[in-house]
Design a protein around this motif. Sequence first.
Motif, PDB file in Angstrom:
ATOM      1  N   LYS A   1      12.212  -0.526   4.043  1.00 34.21           N
ATOM      2  CA  LYS A   1      12.310   0.225   2.879  1.00 34.21           C
ATOM      3  C   LYS A   1      10.968   0.829   2.532  1.00 34.21           C
ATOM      4  CE  LYS A   1      16.435  -0.061   1.837  1.00 34.21           C
ATOM      5  NZ  LYS A   1      17.552   0.928   2.096  1.00 34.21           N
ATOM      6  N   PHE A   2       9.708   0.197   2.413  1.00 37.43           N
ATOM      7  CA  PHE A   2       8.517   0.654   1.908  1.00 37.43           C
ATOM      8  C   PHE A   2       8.141   1.888   3.009  1.00 37.43           C
ATOM      9  CE2 PHE A   2       4.046   0.674   2.133  1.00 37.43           C
ATOM     10  CZ  PHE A   2       3.637   0.492   0.906  1.00 37.43           C
ATOM     11  N   LYS A   3       8.112   1.606   4.283  1.00 38.44           N
ATOM     12  CA  LYS A   3       7.910   2.824   5.157  1.00 38.44           C
ATOM     13  C   LYS A   3       8.721   4.163   4.974  1.00 38.44           C
ATOM     14  CE  LYS A   3       6.776   4.163   9.873  1.00 38.44           C
ATOM     15  NZ  LYS A   3       6.191   3.868  11.056  1.00 38.44           N
ATOM     16  N   GLU A   4       9.981   3.773   4.714  1.00 36.40           N
ATOM     17  CA  GLU A   4      11.110   4.933   4.295  1.00 36.40           C
ATOM     18  C   GLU A   4      10.343   5.816   2.905  1.00 36.40           C
ATOM     19  OE1 GLU A   4      15.111   3.664   4.251  1.00 36.40           O
ATOM     20  OE2 GLU A   4      15.007   2.760   6.103  1.00 36.40           O
ATOM     21  N   PHE A   5      10.035   4.988   2.184  1.00 34.18           N
ATOM     22  CA  PHE A   5       9.711   5.389   0.765  1.00 34.18           C
ATOM     23  C   PHE A   5       8.321   6.142   0.926  1.00 34.18           C
ATOM     24  CE2 PHE A   5       8.240   5.330  -3.531  1.00 34.18           C
ATOM     25  CZ  PHE A   5       9.334   5.999  -4.047  1.00 34.18           C
ATOM     26  N   ASP A   7       6.252   6.739   3.674  1.00 36.09           N
ATOM     27  CA  ASP A   7       6.079   7.246   4.978  1.00 36.09           C
ATOM     28  C   ASP A   7       4.887   6.495   5.716  1.00 36.09           C
ATOM     29  OD1 ASP A   7       7.015   8.975   6.914  1.00 36.09           O
ATOM     30  OD2 ASP A   7       5.485  10.491   6.461  1.00 36.09           O
ATOM     31  N   ILE A   8       4.502   5.414   5.362  1.00 37.07           N
ATOM     32  CA  ILE A   8       3.638   4.532   5.962  1.00 37.07           C
ATOM     33  C   ILE A   8       4.045   3.172   6.209  1.00 37.07           C
ATOM     34  CG2 ILE A   8       2.152   4.426   3.818  1.00 37.07           C
ATOM     35  CD1 ILE A   8      -0.416   4.805   5.362  1.00 37.07           C
ATOM     36  N   SER A   9       3.291   2.410   6.966  1.00 33.85           N
ATOM     37  CA  SER A   9       3.685   0.940   6.903  1.00 33.85           C
ATOM     38  C   SER A   9       2.896   0.313   5.904  1.00 33.85           C
ATOM     39  CB  SER A   9       3.257   0.328   8.593  1.00 33.85           C
ATOM     40  OG  SER A   9       2.086   0.265   8.442  1.00 33.85           O
ATOM     41  N   PRO A  10       3.340  -0.939   5.672  1.00 39.00           N
ATOM     42  CA  PRO A  10       2.763  -1.690   4.586  1.00 39.00           C
ATOM     43  C   PRO A  10       1.243  -2.151   4.953  1.00 39.00           C
ATOM     44  CG  PRO A  10       4.887  -2.346   4.836  1.00 39.00           C
ATOM     45  CD  PRO A  10       4.782  -1.534   5.911  1.00 39.00           C
ATOM     46  N   LYS A  11       1.070  -2.343   6.287  1.00 40.27           N
ATOM     47  CA  LYS A  11      -0.165  -2.887   7.077  1.00 40.27           C
ATOM     48  C   LYS A  11      -1.322  -1.672   6.934  1.00 40.27           C
ATOM     49  CE  LYS A  11      -2.292  -4.638  11.131  1.00 40.27           C
ATOM     50  NZ  LYS A  11      -2.351  -5.113  12.550  1.00 40.27           N
ATOM     51  N   SER A  12      -0.567  -0.416   7.219  1.00 43.93           N
ATOM     52  CA  SER A  12      -1.442   0.910   7.218  1.00 43.93           C
ATOM     53  C   SER A  12      -1.745   1.173   5.903  1.00 43.93           C
ATOM     54  CB  SER A  12      -0.704   1.970   7.645  1.00 43.93           C
ATOM     55  OG  SER A  12      -0.870   1.777   9.178  1.00 43.93           O
ATOM     56  N   LEU A  16      -5.600   1.121   4.457  1.00 45.94           N
ATOM     57  CA  LEU A  16      -6.222   2.273   3.481  1.00 45.94           C
ATOM     58  C   LEU A  16      -6.648   1.918   2.375  1.00 45.94           C
ATOM     59  CD1 LEU A  16      -3.660   5.077   4.316  1.00 45.94           C
ATOM     60  CD2 LEU A  16      -5.966   4.908   4.916  1.00 45.94           C
ATOM     61  N   ALA A  17      -6.244   0.910   1.614  1.00 47.60           N
ATOM     62  CA  ALA A  17      -6.543   0.360   0.418  1.00 47.60           C
ATOM     63  C   ALA A  17      -8.037  -0.266   0.498  1.00 47.60           C
ATOM     64  CB  ALA A  17      -5.467  -0.272  -0.610  1.00 47.60           C
ATOM     65  N   LYS A  18      -7.967  -1.105   1.432  1.00 49.05           N
ATOM     66  CA  LYS A  18      -9.241  -1.869   1.542  1.00 49.05           C
ATOM     67  C   LYS A  18     -10.541  -1.182   2.032  1.00 49.05           C
ATOM     68  CE  LYS A  18      -7.080  -5.875   3.672  1.00 49.05           C
ATOM     69  NZ  LYS A  18      -6.900  -6.697   4.933  1.00 49.05           N
ATOM     70  N   ILE A  19     -10.266  -0.014   2.880  1.00 46.74           N
ATOM     71  CA  ILE A  19     -11.266   0.986   3.059  1.00 46.74           C
ATOM     72  C   ILE A  19     -11.700   1.783   2.120  1.00 46.74           C
ATOM     73  CG2 ILE A  19     -11.845   2.923   4.680  1.00 46.74           C
ATOM     74  CD1 ILE A  19     -11.900   0.330   6.165  1.00 46.74           C
ATOM     75  N   ASP A  20     -10.716   2.188   1.247  1.00 43.79           N
ATOM     76  CA  ASP A  20     -11.066   2.909   0.028  1.00 43.79           C
ATOM     77  C   ASP A  20     -11.987   2.011  -0.930  1.00 43.79           C
ATOM     78  OD1 ASP A  20     -10.873   5.297  -1.855  1.00 43.79           O
ATOM     79  OD2 ASP A  20      -9.698   3.846  -2.980  1.00 43.79           O
ATOM     80  N   GLN A  21     -11.583   0.861  -1.052  1.00 44.22           N
ATOM     81  CA  GLN A  21     -12.599  -0.144  -2.059  1.00 44.22           C
ATOM     82  C   GLN A  21     -14.132  -0.326  -1.398  1.00 44.22           C
ATOM     83  OE1 GLN A  21     -11.969  -1.347  -4.727  1.00 44.22           O
ATOM     84  NE2 GLN A  21     -13.901  -2.275  -4.854  1.00 44.22           N
TER      85      GLN A  21
END
Length: 68
Positions: A1-5, A7-12, A16-21
């Motif tokens: 469901k996460f990816k459908e909503f 359009d990115i996998s939870p891992k990705s 992205l959040a880690k790299i942003d920090q």
Amino acid sequence: KFKEFYDISPKSYLTLAKIDQAKKMLQVKENRILDITYKCGFDTVSSFNRNFKKLNNLTPTEYRDKQI
């Protein structure tokens, strides 16, 4: 469901959040890349560097040098 909503996998999304920090932390010259690696949840510096470069086309060091 996460990816459908989102359009990115939870891992990705987490990567992205880690790299942003990490980008925020790299703006402070006193923060060592090793410390940033672990504080952002990466297990190794090589994993951090690889993911950072994949998303930014720069290594963390190159990114920091451009910011400061």
